[in-house]
Structures are given as C-alpha cells and as structure tokens.
Design a protein around this motif. Structure first.
Motif, mmCIF file in Angstrom:
data_model
loop_
_atom_site.group_PDB
_atom_site.id
_atom_site.type_symbol
_atom_site.label_atom_id
_atom_site.label_comp_id
_atom_site.label_asym_id
_atom_site.label_seq_id
_atom_site.Cartn_x
_atom_site.Cartn_y
_atom_site.Cartn_z
ATOM 1 N N LYS A 62 20.530 70.970 10.352
ATOM 2 C CA LYS A 62 20.791 71.764 11.546
ATOM 3 C C LYS A 62 20.676 73.255 11.280
ATOM 4 O O LYS A 62 20.141 74.006 12.097
ATOM 5 N N LEU A 122 18.459 76.934 23.414
ATOM 6 C CA LEU A 122 19.400 75.838 23.196
ATOM 7 C C LEU A 122 18.703 74.486 23.256
ATOM 8 O O LEU A 122 18.973 73.598 22.438
ATOM 9 N N LEU A 123 17.813 74.337 24.220
ATOM 10 C CA LEU A 123 17.051 73.089 24.318
ATOM 11 C C LEU A 123 16.191 72.874 23.081
ATOM 12 O O LEU A 123 16.150 71.769 22.521
ATOM 13 N N ASN A 124 15.495 73.928 22.652
ATOM 14 C CA ASN A 124 14.644 73.809 21.463
ATOM 15 C C ASN A 124 15.459 73.386 20.242
ATOM 16 O O ASN A 124 15.063 72.488 19.491
ATOM 17 N N TYR A 125 16.600 74.033 20.047
ATOM 18 C CA TYR A 125 17.440 73.727 18.890
ATOM 19 C C TYR A 125 17.979 72.296 18.962
ATOM 20 O O TYR A 125 17.907 71.537 17.986
ATOM 21 N N THR A 126 18.506 71.927 20.116
ATOM 22 C CA THR A 126 19.108 70.600 20.271
ATOM 23 C C THR A 126 18.084 69.493 20.051
ATOM 24 O O THR A 126 18.352 68.509 19.343
ATOM 25 N N ILE A 127 16.905 69.654 20.640
ATOM 26 C CA ILE A 127 15.876 68.614 20.496
ATOM 27 C C ILE A 127 15.399 68.529 19.054
ATOM 28 O O ILE A 127 15.219 67.433 18.510
ATOM 29 N N THR A 129 17.028 69.111 16.358
ATOM 30 C CA THR A 129 18.028 68.456 15.512
ATOM 31 C C THR A 129 18.178 66.973 15.819
ATOM 32 O O THR A 129 18.831 66.251 15.060
ATOM 33 N N GLU A 130 17.577 66.515 16.919
ATOM 34 C CA GLU A 130 17.646 65.106 17.285
ATOM 35 C C GLU A 130 16.391 64.334 16.877
ATOM 36 O O GLU A 130 16.349 63.109 16.982
ATOM 37 N N THR A 238 8.941 73.969 24.861
ATOM 38 C CA THR A 238 10.128 73.148 25.097
ATOM 39 C C THR A 238 9.751 71.785 25.664
ATOM 40 O O THR A 238 10.286 70.747 25.240
ATOM 41 N N TYR A 245 10.221 63.917 21.459
ATOM 42 C CA TYR A 245 11.428 63.084 21.368
ATOM 43 C C TYR A 245 11.268 61.801 22.183
ATOM 44 O O TYR A 245 11.599 60.707 21.712
#
Length: 252
Positions: A62, A122-127, A129-130, A238, A245
């Motif tokens: 992360k 935030l979307l870029n980071y969250t995706i 890390t998933e 994004t 994903y």
C-alpha cells in the motif's frame, strides 16, 4: 528526424523529465505530435514500474502504491490534474458557455476542482491496492498509456471551444484522424508488448471511455480546450484501473 523532434517535444511539454534539446517547432508540430503520446505514457509507466519494483523490497504494498501515484504527479508536474480541476470547476458551475470558459481559465482553485482531484486520486489508490500483486507491474506501466490515449481521442474528435488563442488550440486544430490512427496503432502495440493478462480486452475500455468523455464535455461547451484534454487523460486512467479490476476479477 520529424518523429524524434515531435517525440522530444511531447516529453518536454507533458513531463518534467529533464531533456535539453532545442529545435524549430511549429504550431502544427504540437497537434501532430499527439500521435506519439502513447510512447510518452510508456516512458512514464516504465519509470513508475522500475520505482515500484524497488519500493516493494522496502515498503508495504500500500505504501508503494501511494508513492507511485505521488511520483506520477511529480513526473507530469500535475499538468493533467490541473486540467481536471479547471474542467470540473467550469463545467459544474452550471453557467453559460462563456462563463464556463472564463472559470476554466481562472487560476484560482474552486471546490469542484478540489473534490475532483481528491476523488480521482483516492479511486486510483484504492483500486491499485485491490489489484492482484502478480499483475501490478504491468498495470502500472500501462496506466499512463491508457490516460494519454484519451488526449489523442479528445483532440481528434473535437473542435476548439474558445474564440481566441489558447494552450489547447494547436493540439485540437492540428490533431486529425490520421494522428488518431497512428496513436491507436502505438497504443495497441504497447498493450500487446507489455502483455497484461486479458489485456486485449482491457485495452478496449479506455478507447470507449475516452470517446464518451470527450462527447460529454464537448456538448457542454461546444468543443474542447487544453484543460478538457487533461481531464479526459486523468479520468481515462481511473476508468482503465476500474476495467483492469473488473476484468481480472471476473468469474463468469
């Protein structure tokens, strides 16, 4: 020689990579050179990919992801994020076309700009890390390639929205279907070269989202500007991550 000159022009204009090279350039060069921005994306993605490979030996997954996104901002100087913010400030002010264009040119940052940039990051980071770690390197390399495809699509399928001169005028006026075709060929070749799993499916989505985004923005102001091209680039990245994903986790 023309290829080299235009590629260097795009690297100098769209990144902070220190390249000392001077040549005679014309207004036309800016628009024609847009065909080469998938290569610029590959250069950015390559640097980010190398950084990621070094970081994961020191930091967690992360932490490495957020540092990569910060590096992206540094490498590009935030030029496309600035366009994203200006576009959202203008378009979502719900004013007349003329007033929207004035707001977009205003150097002050409004609430819509802040919200748009925060939401995208935030979307870029969250995706990121998933996404399965086994695919992460290739996903990162293709991240800026998918974004810059949006700039070519946006410039080639729109007209310049302002009456006078502006930063995006030469890009939009001189980028034609010919440049779009060249850019698409480079885009597809890079995706196939990197070899992301199911990449032949994933690479379709940035093309679709770029067309939909530029059509939506253009309808608001009867055309596009340099800020709009930047917004399409950032949003396309994004949507690319969302497609990655969804496709990689599809169990149908």
């Amino acid at each position: 020689m023309v290829f080299f000159r235009r590629l260097i022009l795009m690297l100098q204009f769209l990144t902070r990579i220190p390249i000392k090279y001077e040549s005679d350039i014309t207004t036309e060069d800016f628009g024609k050179a847009l065909a080469l921005v998938p290569i610029v994306g590959l250069v950015l993605g390559g640097i980010m990919g190398i950084t990621y490979m070094l970081l994961i030996h020191i930091f967690s997954y992360k932490i490495s992801a957020i540092i990569i996104l910060v590096e992206y901002i540094f490498l590009t100087g935030g030029i496309h994020l600035d366009g994203l913010g200006d576009t959202f400030d203008g378009l979502f002010s719900y004013r007349s076309k003329e007033r929207i264009l004035e707001i977009m040119r205003d150097s002050r940052v409004g609430t819509n700009a802040v919200l748009a940039v925060i939401a995208v990051m935030l979307l870029n980071y969250t995706i990121l890390t998933e996404i399965d770690k086994h695919y992460m390197l290739k996903v990162i390399i293709l991240f800026p390639v998918a974004g810059r495809l949006g700039s070519i699509v946006g410039a080639s399928l729109s007209t310049y929205a302002r009456k006078g001169e502006g930063m995006g005028k030469s890009f939009i006026d001189c980028c034609t279907i010919k440049e779009l075709i060249v850019g698409m060929i480079l885009y597809v070749a890079i995706f196939l070269l990197v070899g992301l799993s199911r990449g032949y499916i994933i690479m379709i989505f940035p093309i679709i989202t770029a067309v939909l985004l530029i059509k939506y923005f253009s309808r608001k102001i009867d055309g596009a500007t340099g800020d709009v091209l930047g917004a399409v680039c950032e949003l396309n990245q994004t949507f690319y991550l969302l497609a990655v994903y969804a496709v990689l986790n599809f169990r149908g």
